[in-house]
Write an enzyme that holds these catalytic residues in place. Sequence first.
Site, PDB file in Angstrom:
ATOM      1  N   GLU A   3      24.478  -6.015   0.833  1.00  0.00           N
ATOM      2  CA  GLU A   3      25.480  -6.534  -0.090  1.00  0.00           C
ATOM      3  C   GLU A   3      24.819  -7.731  -0.777  1.00  0.00           C
ATOM      4  OE1 GLU A   3      29.156  -7.640   1.811  1.00  0.00           O
ATOM      5  OE2 GLU A   3      29.924  -8.498  -0.064  1.00  0.00           O
ATOM      6  N   ARG A  41      22.088  -5.288  16.275  1.00  0.00           N
ATOM      7  CA  ARG A  41      21.491  -6.192  15.295  1.00  0.00           C
ATOM      8  C   ARG A  41      20.558  -7.177  15.991  1.00  0.00           C
ATOM      9  NH1 ARG A  41      24.274  -9.244  11.542  1.00  0.00           N
ATOM     10  NH2 ARG A  41      25.644  -7.514  11.140  1.00  0.00           N
ATOM     11  N   LYS A  84      25.007 -14.615   7.163  1.00  0.00           N
ATOM     12  CA  LYS A  84      24.826 -15.034   5.770  1.00  0.00           C
ATOM     13  C   LYS A  84      25.781 -16.169   5.415  1.00  0.00           C
ATOM     14  CE  LYS A  84      24.591 -10.732   3.888  1.00  0.00           C
ATOM     15  NZ  LYS A  84      24.454  -9.710   2.854  1.00  0.00           N
TER      16      LYS A  84
HETATM   17  P1  ATP Z   1      27.702  -9.576   5.939  1.00  0.00           P
HETATM   18  O1  ATP Z   1      27.963 -10.623   6.951  1.00  0.00           O
HETATM   19  O2  ATP Z   1      27.800 -10.040   4.531  1.00  0.00           O
HETATM   20  O3  ATP Z   1      28.338  -8.237   6.200  1.00  0.00           O
HETATM   21  P2  ATP Z   1      25.274  -8.336   6.760  1.00  0.00           P
HETATM   22  O4  ATP Z   1      24.354  -9.164   7.578  1.00  0.00           O
HETATM   23  O5  ATP Z   1      25.962  -7.181   7.338  1.00  0.00           O
HETATM   24  O6  ATP Z   1      26.196  -9.356   6.108  1.00  0.00           O
HETATM   25  P3  ATP Z   1      24.389  -6.655   4.604  1.00  0.00           P
HETATM   26  O7  ATP Z   1      23.879  -7.099   3.305  1.00  0.00           O
HETATM   27  O8  ATP Z   1      25.645  -5.870   4.631  1.00  0.00           O
HETATM   28  O9  ATP Z   1      24.498  -7.929   5.490  1.00  0.00           O
HETATM   29  O10 ATP Z   1      23.262  -5.933   5.424  1.00  0.00           O
HETATM   30  C1  ATP Z   1      22.467  -4.902   4.930  1.00  0.00           C
HETATM   31  C2  ATP Z   1      21.956  -4.074   6.065  1.00  0.00           C
HETATM   32  O11 ATP Z   1      21.204  -4.892   6.962  1.00  0.00           O
HETATM   33  C3  ATP Z   1      23.087  -3.486   6.873  1.00  0.00           C
HETATM   34  O12 ATP Z   1      22.811  -2.117   7.078  1.00  0.00           O
HETATM   35  C4  ATP Z   1      23.092  -4.236   8.153  1.00  0.00           C
HETATM   36  O13 ATP Z   1      23.450  -3.399   9.196  1.00  0.00           O
HETATM   37  C5  ATP Z   1      21.650  -4.704   8.276  1.00  0.00           C
HETATM   38  N1  ATP Z   1      21.591  -5.970   9.001  1.00  0.00           N
HETATM   39  C6  ATP Z   1      22.189  -7.125   8.669  1.00  0.00           C
HETATM   40  N2  ATP Z   1      21.962  -8.081   9.600  1.00  0.00           N
HETATM   41  C7  ATP Z   1      21.175  -7.525  10.543  1.00  0.00           C
HETATM   42  C8  ATP Z   1      20.602  -7.981  11.770  1.00  0.00           C
HETATM   43  N3  ATP Z   1      20.783  -9.224  12.206  1.00  0.00           N
HETATM   44  N4  ATP Z   1      19.855  -7.120  12.481  1.00  0.00           N
HETATM   45  C9  ATP Z   1      19.665  -5.865  12.048  1.00  0.00           C
HETATM   46  N5  ATP Z   1      20.176  -5.370  10.913  1.00  0.00           N
HETATM   47  C10 ATP Z   1      20.935  -6.169  10.164  1.00  0.00           C
HETATM   48 MG    MG Z   2      27.496  -6.048   5.895  1.00  0.00          MG
END
Ligand code: ATP
Ligand code: MG
Length: 565
Positions: free
Chosen positions: A37, A263, A273
């Site tokens: 996102e 994650r 974020k």
């Molecule tokens: P938000 O808190 O805005 O939902 P998010 O960390 O989920 O943030 P996205 O931009 O939706 O961020 O993440 C993009 C991709 O990265 C998603 O598929 C998510 O699963 C993966 N991702 C995000 N944070 C992690 C993490 N700490 N470890 C592994 N994968 C991650």
């Molecule tokens: Mg997300």
Amino acid sequence: MSDDSEKIKLDFIRQIVAGDNKTGKWAGKVVTRFPPEPNGYLHIGHAKAICLNFGIAAENAGGLCNLRFDDTNPIKEEEEYIEAIKEDVRWLGFDWGKRLYYASDYFEQMYEYAVRLIKAGEAYVCDLSAEQVREYRGTLTEPGKDSPYRSRSVEDNLDLFERMRKGEFPDGSRTLRAKIDMASPNLNMRDPVMYRILHAAHPRTGNQWCIYPTYDWAHGLEDSIEGITHSICTLEFENHRPLYDWFLDQLGVHHSQQIEFARLNLSYTVMSKRKLLQLVEEGLVNGWDDPRLPTICGLRRRGYSPTAIRNFCKVIGVNKFNSTVDIALLEHCVREDLNRTSPRVMAVLRPLKIVIDNYPQDKVEQLEAINNPEDAGAGTRKVPFSKELYIEREDFMEKPAKKFYRLSPGREVRLRYAYFITCTDAVKAANGEVVELHCTYDPATRGGDAPDGRKVKSTLHWVSAKHSLEAEVRLYDHLFTKKNPDDIEEGGDFKSNLNPDSLEVLTSCRVEPSLAGAEPLSRYQFERMGYFCVDPDSSEKRPVFNRTVTLRDRWAKIQKAQKTR
Ligand code: ATP
Ligand code: MG
């Protein structure tokens, strides 16, 4: 643990993919996606997801990985983030080719799919407020209540939904909801909201829309439209999977398989974020690329290489249990890569002047120094030696402590690539601080060995006073003092765990002259001091360096301790 190390067992996701290829489930196709996102910068957790998705695509013949901006929320998203995300994914070494997609390009298609569900009696327009929706939803132990609008006729729903789109209703006055089961034990299945009214301009679709799809409704459709085979996401979506499946089943469209993994969490840092944004906006760090942050651009500026980050992602693996990885492992990975690749130079961070009394006044010798003992092809360079030098202040002790083998009055040590020197006198300022040393050198020890076989117990790095450049060096420590920054007193805030000493700036360091004009982001080992990276703040005359990591490997120590236990 390097790239070419022993074959690592397939993780559970790669096992699923291999199994599908065997059964022909997807006709041999493997299509994954990385769907950020665009509401912030990428961090090391995203790197894990990037390596996983692009990695799996690359490992399978004909495999594809899409870069998809999941831009369904117009409020927090910005163009700046889109460009930064692209740069970071590319820098990590991955290429989406022409496969760059935006969820907002599917808004019309999503709308049509919603109309299809309404016509099938599977979705309805609901007039409950957000708060009422919450009240009607029930709890984990109590079933929810049907919305009074649940039994609206298909005609009324179609009419109202169209008018929602046209902008006839204010924000929050109505939603479109899936008609599933208000008594489902899974709260996500209790008539989840598919669309909400939001009169807000979107960075890409402008004012074309005033209804926006929710994540649960949109995400599966995005995957389906792109023909994704394996939709890999993090564990918190596990209990959203029944809903993901329900939507795609009702529509009878291409049905990607959602697979969840744990994650990445890292000790001594935050990955959310929202929290990163807070640190940046409140000026608690110097922007998204502050070298203390776990953002990709921060790590890049800190001196991390893409190889180090990819190796780290490989070493931590992929599994189904949430845990926290010790940041020492990340540091170990960068050290390992930089040891192989970075040229060695001499730099004195806290200079102490020494005068070699028996060295001719204006003589300068160019001594040969090895660029990288790990890489014979890296060659040698010349380092100027003269009568006045700088050594590291911590390499001298007037009254040497036990086991301190470096310089002290009367003691002989080796200067790297140069000569043996003996300290004869320490000059002190009025406050007692040692400000200069007098030494003698032994001309017979040129290159670093004594013909008479005499040994010294330590070798110091040094620079020539008049040839060296002044430099600024920024030393970093963990951004937080606690392993888990969210470990806070009641009423407290993660920011109260910020480490006040996470940045130390040294302004009068001296580096060898070969570093003049060093390119921003180039990486070096400062002998005995650690790995350093040229900061973009550098000027021609005055380089600025970031310490990537020290030479001491806490991770190797931890492993050794575990083995001997
Ligand atoms: P938000 O808190 O805005 O939902 P998010 O960390 O989920 O943030 P996205 O931009 O939706 O961020 O993440 C993009 C991709 O990265 C998603 O598929 C998510 O699963 C993966 N991702 C995000 N944070 C992690 C993490 N700490 N470890 C592994 N994968 C991650
Ligand atoms: Mg997300």
